[in-house]
Design an enzyme around this catalytic site. Sequence first.
Site, PDB file in Angstrom:
ATOM      1  CG  ASP A 162      43.569  33.032  33.598  1.00 56.33           C
ATOM      2  OD1 ASP A 162      43.714  34.239  33.317  1.00 56.33           O
ATOM      3  OD2 ASP A 162      43.712  32.580  34.749  1.00 56.33           O
TER       4      ASP A 162
ATOM      5  N   GLY B 222      41.706  40.093  40.349  1.00 58.62           N
ATOM      6  CA  GLY B 222      40.583  40.495  41.202  1.00 58.62           C
ATOM      7  C   GLY B 222      39.593  39.356  41.351  1.00 58.62           C
TER       8      GLY B 222
ATOM      9  CD  GLU C 290      45.658  41.357  36.522  1.00 64.56           C
ATOM     10  OE1 GLU C 290      46.646  40.660  36.228  1.00 64.56           O
ATOM     11  OE2 GLU C 290      44.525  40.875  36.728  1.00 64.56           O
TER      12      GLU C 290
ATOM     13  CG  ASN D 116      55.738  38.945  43.956  1.00 65.88           C
ATOM     14  OD1 ASN D 116      56.406  39.969  43.773  1.00 65.88           O
ATOM     15  ND2 ASN D 116      55.207  38.276  42.964  1.00 65.88           N
TER      16      ASN D 116
ATOM     17  CG  ASP E 220      49.080  26.191  37.209  1.00 61.74           C
ATOM     18  OD1 ASP E 220      49.890  27.145  37.258  1.00 61.74           O
ATOM     19  OD2 ASP E 220      48.046  26.206  36.510  1.00 61.74           O
TER      20      ASP E 220
ATOM     21  CB  THR F 195      48.972  30.255  37.329  1.00 61.39           C
ATOM     22  OG1 THR F 195      49.926  29.554  36.552  1.00 61.39           O
ATOM     23  CG2 THR F 195      48.613  31.568  36.669  1.00 61.39           C
TER      24      THR F 195
ATOM     25  N   GLY G  37      49.370  33.666  44.580  1.00 62.18           N
ATOM     26  CA  GLY G  37      49.273  34.941  45.299  1.00 62.18           C
ATOM     27  C   GLY G  37      47.821  35.366  45.468  1.00 62.18           C
ATOM     28  CG  ASP G  38      45.479  36.031  42.107  1.00 64.31           C
ATOM     29  OD1 ASP G  38      46.041  37.097  42.417  1.00 64.31           O
ATOM     30  OD2 ASP G  38      45.382  35.619  40.935  1.00 64.31           O
TER      31      ASP G  38
HETATM   32  O1  RIB Z   1      47.564  35.915  39.353  1.00 61.48           O
HETATM   33  C1  RIB Z   1      47.214  35.068  38.305  1.00 61.48           C
HETATM   34  C2  RIB Z   1      46.366  35.803  37.335  1.00 61.48           C
HETATM   35  O2  RIB Z   1      47.107  36.844  36.758  1.00 61.48           O
HETATM   36  C3  RIB Z   1      45.878  34.947  36.192  1.00 61.48           C
HETATM   37  O3  RIB Z   1      44.618  34.378  36.438  1.00 61.48           O
HETATM   38  C4  RIB Z   1      45.867  35.912  35.020  1.00 61.48           C
HETATM   39  O4  RIB Z   1      44.579  36.207  34.617  1.00 61.48           O
HETATM   40  C5  RIB Z   1      46.596  37.147  35.508  1.00 61.48           C
HETATM   41  O5  RIB Z   1      45.759  38.198  35.661  1.00 61.48           O
END
Ligand code: RIB
Length: 309
Positions: A14, A42, A142, A186, A248, A250, A253-254
Amino acid sequence: MGKPIVVFGSFVVDLTGWTEDLPQPGQTILGKNFKMGAGGKGSNQAVAAYRAGADVTLVTKLGCDMLADVGMHFYEQEGMNTEFILRDKKFETGVALIIVSQKSAQNEIAVIPGACGHITVEDVESCRKLIETASIILLQHEINLDAQRMIIDIAHRAGVRIVLNPAPAVKVPDDILSKIDTVTPNETEAQTLTGIEVISYETAEKAAGFFLNKGVKNVVITMGKMGVFATDGRKSELLPGIEVEAVDTTGAGDAFNGGLVTAFSEGKSLFEAIRFGNAVGALAVTKAGTAPAMPYRSEIEKMIGEILK
Ligand code: RIB
């Protein structure tokens, strides 16, 4: 510790810049900070599960370049198993170009999967036993889709519970959906996959009906501030999100998906697992970055304890 989980998905580096607002198309703006770190859906999900206390093995693919060292260094520092980190001599380690608005904590992301988009039949074969002996396998979009299909077939034949986080959104063929135990889009991914705009409980229920009709057993739709809609086909619920000060978003969801499968591996029900995943997601957005922002078990338990008080 719960039963073994395999996360088969992307690692990318990232490259994140923080700006006041997100730029408009064609606009150049000045950013404030920059950070390079471990990412990829992942890998982030595996890190979230690992820090949440799961017995998790990540399968991903890096190149043989400097960016691969970012991943290897991160996993070694964490103490994660690197036995199934595959390498590609031809393709480079993937990257994600991320901009985060400091005003809204929202982001814009472009992912270039690199080596993760070139997972071969031989790569998947080298992990066959790992997949077949897992209790749960967690996948995203991905990695190349032909590899994903092969992984799903192996897991399904072995009776492994398959959890698919369909991100980034790609239409999923019916024969694949019929093998999925739990799908976790989502609201925008749910719309791409079902054609139904998800903006309320009723529309989420309608979109969930699409997946249930295809043979998916559990549908979990994350709906941002509205919470998480979930159904197992008998009971449906909109579980509220946990309010926190987001820095943040970002990787939120992971974090949720990593938490969800951790709870599944410990025998928790769908609705209990969502509460656990919600706490992991809420804690992750209070810190900057993706993998490094994933919370530890003690923090998750503290948050759940406070909610239950
Ligand atoms: O879900 C966030 C991720 O999506 C980031 O870490 C980026 O690498 C993208 O794959």
